[in-house]
Write an enzyme that holds these catalytic residues in place. Structure first.
Site, PDB file in Angstrom:
ATOM      1  CB  SER A 164      -0.837  -0.068   1.435  1.00 14.52           C
ATOM      2  OG  SER A 164      -1.556   1.219   1.588  1.00 14.52           O
TER       3      SER A 164
ATOM      4  CE1 TYR B 243      -3.757  -2.369   5.402  1.00 15.29           C
ATOM      5  CE2 TYR B 243      -3.386  -0.061   5.314  1.00 15.29           C
ATOM      6  CZ  TYR B 243      -3.501  -1.157   4.804  1.00 15.29           C
ATOM      7  OH  TYR B 243      -3.838  -1.299   3.398  1.00 15.29           O
TER       8      TYR B 243
HETATM    9  N1  LIG Z   1      -8.842  -0.389  -0.462  1.00 20.49           N
HETATM   10  C1  LIG Z   1      -7.681   0.526  -0.458  1.00 20.49           C
HETATM   11  O1  LIG Z   1      -7.739   1.707  -0.110  1.00 20.49           O
HETATM   12  C2  LIG Z   1      -6.405  -0.134  -0.158  1.00 20.49           C
HETATM   13  C3  LIG Z   1      -5.351   0.559  -0.442  1.00 20.49           C
HETATM   14  C4  LIG Z   1      -4.023  -0.125  -0.318  1.00 20.49           C
HETATM   15  C5  LIG Z   1      -4.074  -1.419   0.058  1.00 20.49           C
HETATM   16  N2  LIG Z   1      -5.041  -2.236   0.200  1.00 20.49           N
HETATM   17  C6  LIG Z   1      -5.137  -3.719   0.350  1.00 20.49           C
HETATM   18  O2  LIG Z   1      -5.587  -4.508  -0.584  1.00 20.49           O
HETATM   19  C7  LIG Z   1      -5.747  -5.606  -0.226  1.00 20.49           C
HETATM   20  C8  LIG Z   1      -7.381  -6.066  -0.699  1.00 20.49           C
HETATM   21  O3  LIG Z   1      -8.222  -5.125   0.315  1.00 20.49           O
HETATM   22  P1  LIG Z   1      -9.522  -4.367  -0.425  1.00 20.49           P
HETATM   23  O4  LIG Z   1      -9.186  -3.052  -0.286  1.00 20.49           O
HETATM   24  O5  LIG Z   1      -9.815  -5.136  -1.693  1.00 20.49           O
HETATM   25  O6  LIG Z   1     -10.778  -4.771   0.722  1.00 20.49           O
HETATM   26  P2  LIG Z   1     -11.787  -5.863   0.561  1.00 20.49           P
HETATM   27  O7  LIG Z   1     -12.830  -5.573  -0.429  1.00 20.49           O
HETATM   28  O8  LIG Z   1     -12.148  -5.553   2.054  1.00 20.49           O
HETATM   29  O9  LIG Z   1     -11.175  -7.129   0.572  1.00 20.49           O
HETATM   30  C9  LIG Z   1     -10.581  -7.911   1.486  1.00 20.49           C
HETATM   31  C10 LIG Z   1     -10.536  -9.465   1.002  1.00 20.49           C
HETATM   32  O10 LIG Z   1      -9.655  -9.980   1.881  1.00 20.49           O
HETATM   33  C11 LIG Z   1     -10.463 -11.189   2.608  1.00 20.49           C
HETATM   34  N3  LIG Z   1     -10.148 -11.310   4.092  1.00 20.49           N
HETATM   35  C12 LIG Z   1     -10.499 -10.374   4.937  1.00 20.49           C
HETATM   36  N4  LIG Z   1     -10.169 -11.261   6.330  1.00 20.49           N
HETATM   37  C13 LIG Z   1      -9.762 -12.306   6.146  1.00 20.49           C
HETATM   38  C14 LIG Z   1      -9.204 -13.568   6.814  1.00 20.49           C
HETATM   39  N5  LIG Z   1      -9.205 -13.718   8.087  1.00 20.49           N
HETATM   40  N6  LIG Z   1      -8.980 -14.889   5.991  1.00 20.49           N
HETATM   41  C15 LIG Z   1      -9.240 -14.680   4.712  1.00 20.49           C
HETATM   42  N7  LIG Z   1      -9.267 -13.732   3.824  1.00 20.49           N
HETATM   43  C16 LIG Z   1      -9.786 -12.623   4.586  1.00 20.49           C
HETATM   44  C17 LIG Z   1     -12.019 -10.631   2.416  1.00 20.49           C
HETATM   45  O11 LIG Z   1     -12.742 -11.921   2.377  1.00 20.49           O
HETATM   46  P3  LIG Z   1     -13.730 -12.146   3.652  1.00 20.49           P
HETATM   47  O12 LIG Z   1     -14.795 -11.067   3.247  1.00 20.49           O
HETATM   48  O13 LIG Z   1     -14.313 -13.507   3.129  1.00 20.49           O
HETATM   49  O14 LIG Z   1     -13.245 -11.738   4.903  1.00 20.49           O
HETATM   50  C18 LIG Z   1     -11.765  -9.894   0.942  1.00 20.49           C
HETATM   51  O15 LIG Z   1     -11.812 -10.827  -0.070  1.00 20.49           O
HETATM   52  C19 LIG Z   1      -5.697  -5.589   1.431  1.00 20.49           C
HETATM   53  O16 LIG Z   1      -4.256  -6.073   1.650  1.00 20.49           O
HETATM   54  C20 LIG Z   1      -5.410  -3.908   1.639  1.00 20.49           C
HETATM   55  O17 LIG Z   1      -4.539  -4.000   2.828  1.00 20.49           O
HETATM   56  C21 LIG Z   1      -6.391  -1.711   0.082  1.00 20.49           C
END
Ligand SMILES: NC(=O)c1ccc[n+]([C@@H]2O[C@H](COP(=O)([O-])OP(=O)(O)OC[C@H]3O[C@@H](n4cnc5c(N)ncnc54)[C@H](OP(=O)(O)O)[C@@H]3O)[C@@H](O)[C@H]2O)c1
Length: 263
Positions: A140, A153
């Site tokens: 990130s 985080y």
């Molecule tokens: N959105 C942003 O602004 C942003 C920016 C930079 C980096 N990121 C990174 O991008 C990645 C994906 O996040 P996202 O933004 O796409 O958010 P998201 O839509 O909330 O997706 C998170 C994913 O992780 C899974 N997950 C959560 N807890 C879990 C667990 N205990 N075991 C297995 N799977 C789990 C969720 O599945 P379940 O629903 O089944 O729990 C979901 O598929 C993360 O690493 C986040 O830190 C996000």
């Protein structure tokens, strides 16, 4: 026919960036092993089972070692080499560190850091033994700044960023590449899950997860070390952040992430 297609693992594949990464792999002719924790994964897997794509969904909680091992066992059970892995599962957690429940904060580390390191060890050992493979680690822009009011985080993403860039050097010449994906604020379930809705970053504009995933996938396929992903503005801001002292970035992060900063 099926086993001539490359196989990719995507964690956090049920929503957001991970779901879009899975779409990128499927569109490029990969079969998929997908992981998430909840039942939303079933719908994601069904949606991706088009055009001959074989999808193996594995529901497992990656905060637990058993969940990590279940995912790796599912990869091995395919009997096929893993061509690529997107270690993407992660959650955030807003709020003041001292006010929060410690175990909730520790779960961020269990998922974002510990499960990624554990899975990377399995995946990379296997790839290095075969002399080929590509790994994408979702870091990130948070990795580049001390995250006041999201301290654990940001620190977790800093760990992943350092880890990924170190592996790039260690694995030089092995045929295996590691790429870190560094999105800015992206329109996913992340901010709801992290309880950041009432913050400036939570209520502000966000990038399209499909665009972020496309840029991450392209960088992965090119074997690039890292990619700032998202809109042009986000990418310029990410580069500019490298010029700002950490103390100032921590103060700026307070303004973005302190509860109530959303106005
Ligand atoms: N959105 C942003 O602004 C942003 C920016 C930079 C980096 N990121 C990174 O991008 C990645 C994906 O996040 P996202 O933004 O796409 O958010 P998201 O839509 O909330 O997706 C998170 C994913 O992780 C899974 N997950 C959560 N807890 C879990 C667990 N205990 N075991 C297995 N799977 C789990 C969720 O599945 P379940 O629903 O089944 O729990 C979901 O598929 C993360 O690493 C986040 O830190 C996000």
């Amino acid at each position: 026919m099926t086993d001539q297609r490359p196989l990719a693992l995507v964690t956090g594949a049920s929503s957001g960036i991970g779901l879009e990464l899975a779409r990128q792999f499927a569109g490029a002719g990969f079969d998929l092993v997908l992981n998430a924790e909840d039942d939303e994964l079933t719908a994601a897997a069904d949606a991706l089972r088009v055009g001959g794509t074989t999808v193996t969904p594995v529901r497992a909680d990656l905060r637990a070692i058993a969940g990590v091992e279940a995912v790796w066992s599912a990869v091995q059970a395919t009997g096929r080499p893993l061509a690529a892995a997107a270690l993407n599962a992660g959650v955030g957690r807003g709020g003041a560190f001292v006010d929060d429940d410690l175990e909730t904060q520790m779960e961020v580390i269990d998922l974002d850091v510990v499960s990624t390191v554990r899975l990377a060890h399995h995946v990379l050992r296997d790839m290095v033994a075969r002399g080929e493979g590509r790994v994408l680690i979702t870091s990130s822009v948070a990795a580049t700044m001390p995250g006041a009011f999201q301290a654990v985080y940001n620190a977790s993403k800093s760990f992943l960023q350092s880890f990924a860039e170190a592996l790039v050097e260690e694995l030089a010449g092995t045929g295996v590449t590691v790429t870190s994906l560094m999105p800015g604020p992206t329109d996913t379930e992340f901010f709801d899950r992290a309880q950041l809705q009432d913050t400036r970053v939570g209520s502000g504009s966000k990038d399209d997860p499909a665009q972020v995933a496309e840029q991450g996938f392209t960088a992965l396929m090119r074997g690039e070390q890292k990619v700032f992903a998202g809109s042009l503005l986000s990418r310029v801001q990410a580069v500019a952040a490298g010029l700002i002292p950490d103390r100032l970035k921590a103060k700026a992060h307070r303004q973005m992430a302190e509860p109530g900063s959303g106005g």
